[in-house]
Design an enzyme around this catalytic site. Sequence first.
Site, PDB file in Angstrom:
ATOM      1  N   LEU A 292     -40.179 -24.172 -11.655  1.00  0.00           N
ATOM      2  CA  LEU A 292     -38.771 -24.061 -11.258  1.00  0.00           C
ATOM      3  C   LEU A 292     -38.213 -22.654 -11.431  1.00  0.00           C
ATOM      4  CD1 LEU A 292     -37.520 -27.371 -12.889  1.00  0.00           C
ATOM      5  CD2 LEU A 292     -38.421 -27.017 -10.583  1.00  0.00           C
ATOM      6  N   HIS A 293     -37.337 -22.279 -10.509  1.00  0.00           N
ATOM      7  CA  HIS A 293     -36.589 -21.030 -10.618  1.00  0.00           C
ATOM      8  C   HIS A 293     -35.104 -21.331 -10.407  1.00  0.00           C
ATOM      9  CE1 HIS A 293     -36.359 -21.147  -6.283  1.00  0.00           C
ATOM     10  NE2 HIS A 293     -37.678 -21.061  -6.158  1.00  0.00           N
TER      11      HIS A 293
ATOM     12  N   GLN B 161     -37.797 -28.176   6.445  1.00  0.00           N
ATOM     13  CA  GLN B 161     -38.017 -29.375   5.624  1.00  0.00           C
ATOM     14  C   GLN B 161     -36.729 -30.189   5.506  1.00  0.00           C
ATOM     15  OE1 GLN B 161     -40.300 -29.422   1.726  1.00  0.00           O
ATOM     16  NE2 GLN B 161     -38.214 -29.397   0.925  1.00  0.00           N
TER      17      GLN B 161
ATOM     18  N   HIS C  22     -33.959 -23.846  -7.740  1.00  0.00           N
ATOM     19  CA  HIS C  22     -34.038 -25.265  -8.103  1.00  0.00           C
ATOM     20  C   HIS C  22     -32.900 -25.647  -9.057  1.00  0.00           C
ATOM     21  CE1 HIS C  22     -38.423 -24.210  -7.446  1.00  0.00           C
ATOM     22  NE2 HIS C  22     -38.326 -25.278  -6.672  1.00  0.00           N
TER      23      HIS C  22
ATOM     24  N   MET D  74     -41.561 -29.612  -6.767  1.00  0.00           N
ATOM     25  CA  MET D  74     -42.970 -29.554  -7.157  1.00  0.00           C
ATOM     26  C   MET D  74     -43.107 -28.753  -8.464  1.00  0.00           C
ATOM     27  SD  MET D  74     -45.237 -29.780  -3.746  1.00  0.00           S
ATOM     28  CE  MET D  74     -45.421 -28.041  -3.390  1.00  0.00           C
ATOM     29  N   GLY D  75     -42.000 -28.608  -9.195  1.00  0.00           N
ATOM     30  CA  GLY D  75     -42.050 -27.884 -10.467  1.00  0.00           C
ATOM     31  C   GLY D  75     -42.100 -26.383 -10.257  1.00  0.00           C
TER      32      GLY D  75
END
Lengths: 282, 282
Positions: free
Chosen positions: A33-34, A154, A37, A30-31
């Site tokens: 980012l760190h 998830q 990700h 979902m963007g």
Amino acid sequence: MKTETTIQGLAASLNPARAARKIIGFVPTMGNLHEGHLNLVREARKLCDIVVVSIFVNPIQFGPNEDFDNYPRTLEQDQRLLADVGCDIVFAPTVEQMYGSKPRLTNISVSDITNDLCGLQRPGHFDGVAVVVTKLFNIVQPNYAFFGQKDYQQLAVIRQFVRDLNIPLEVIGVPITRAEDGLALSSRNGYLSAENRAAAPAIYKNLKAAEQALLSGDALPKVLEDMKSALTGAGFVVDYVEARTTELQKVEQFNEDLVLFVAAKLGATRLIDNLQVKYTAS
Amino acid sequence: MKTETTIQGLAASLNPARAARKIIGFVPTMGNLHEGHLNLVREARKLCDIVVVSIFVNPIQFGPNEDFDNYPRTLEQDQRLLADVGCDIVFAPTVEQMYGSKPRLTNISVSDITNDLCGLQRPGHFDGVAVVVTKLFNIVQPNYAFFGQKDYQQLAVIRQFVRDLNIPLEVIGVPITRAEDGLALSSRNGYLSAENRAAAPAIYKNLKAAEQALLSGDALPKVLEDMKSALTGAGFVVDYVEARTTELQKVEQFNEDLVLFVAAKLGATRLIDNLQVKYTAS
């Protein structure tokens, strides 16, 4: 690195790779980012010829009182980070592009394991995840898809519907990326005050302590209770401290591999973490 | 023509075709094939390089009081018929092969349009169809999939979830195959007594009469009422006589293309039929 904003544009970018039987890796995000990700992308880079990262804040996985409108959207920064780790294609569609103008009537639900842990307080959340991930899988048609073990539930839900629906790809779970002090990386860590940021590593410290206690023979219910008390004592408002099998089934004692789960608040910020504990028959 | 009974065997058979970018056509069936099914295969044969027909009696689309155990299984005869019309691969998996030994937790539901018409009396039926068709699509990965317009509601449900989930294939609806006297072909026609078989074409005759009445300006509710009376008078026990839009939305008057639906029993045999009526603004 290319950025595609339409399904058609992405297909045009991917078709030559598909025709040449290249291995396609996919990292849905979902963007915002760190490093967590980026480690998914690095992992994809190792296994695949072409790496696609999607950035899409999916409205249908947010509840009515959740922060869809305020979710951080940082596309330009994300693009720079992704280019640096060797992403080939960013897919950043609009909501209109993903959901069209006609009403969506189809839902995908994964029973039992979505009405538990984080799903308890977020009815419909994992249905929304299942729908958007299935759509993205069908749009990208990757050979491998990469998800962080940070969102373990998830990941388990995705593994389950991929198996149940015979979706033709392999799901790769990537270990949690942690700060030096053990805190699991999360977009939400940025919301913590300096004081709370200093307290936050207690979650991982307690997970490791619980693992040691289990390995040295303490009973599972006692271990969970102790962890809950310790976190409460350290200033957390505990949402849950639970153990499940690796496929998220309930478990009463430590006689197979299991996963310890924590969700707890520090101030207004809800943090989650988990730890897999290997069982060895003695 | 090859017959494959495992997912792995089918993949091995199809992989060379896929690598050569051949166009794959797919016709899912529950076997016990008649001329209607064979016309689906002929249609696939025209458009595609490789034609795959699945024969699988899907347990999860049968209700507890329905005839799963007694559903006719006629594999050898089906294989002969399919070879004659140019099918390349028959996929005839076991239930174990399709559903495995672990519990399936994933469901696919299509709201509104499945709780109507035939879905009213068969709760869960279309969920079972959606799950098995999605699984088969993921296993076969065809370019085109062919379904009969006889099961119009099923076709509409499939079109809906294919669109909602971005499944990468095109669904082709094939017109109903009818006997000389107009009766829509169905495995169930074989259950009719000679007398009921003689009465059965009244369904299609009344659908055509209703079309004429609509085209000459009669009001939709009256046309439906007349059709119901006529069928009841001809010895049918009518389950429903309804009109819907082509996407199965409710409709009050004839001011767009619509579909007339009939479900009615003759003796113990339930017959269904439908007719699309084109609207032309005058």
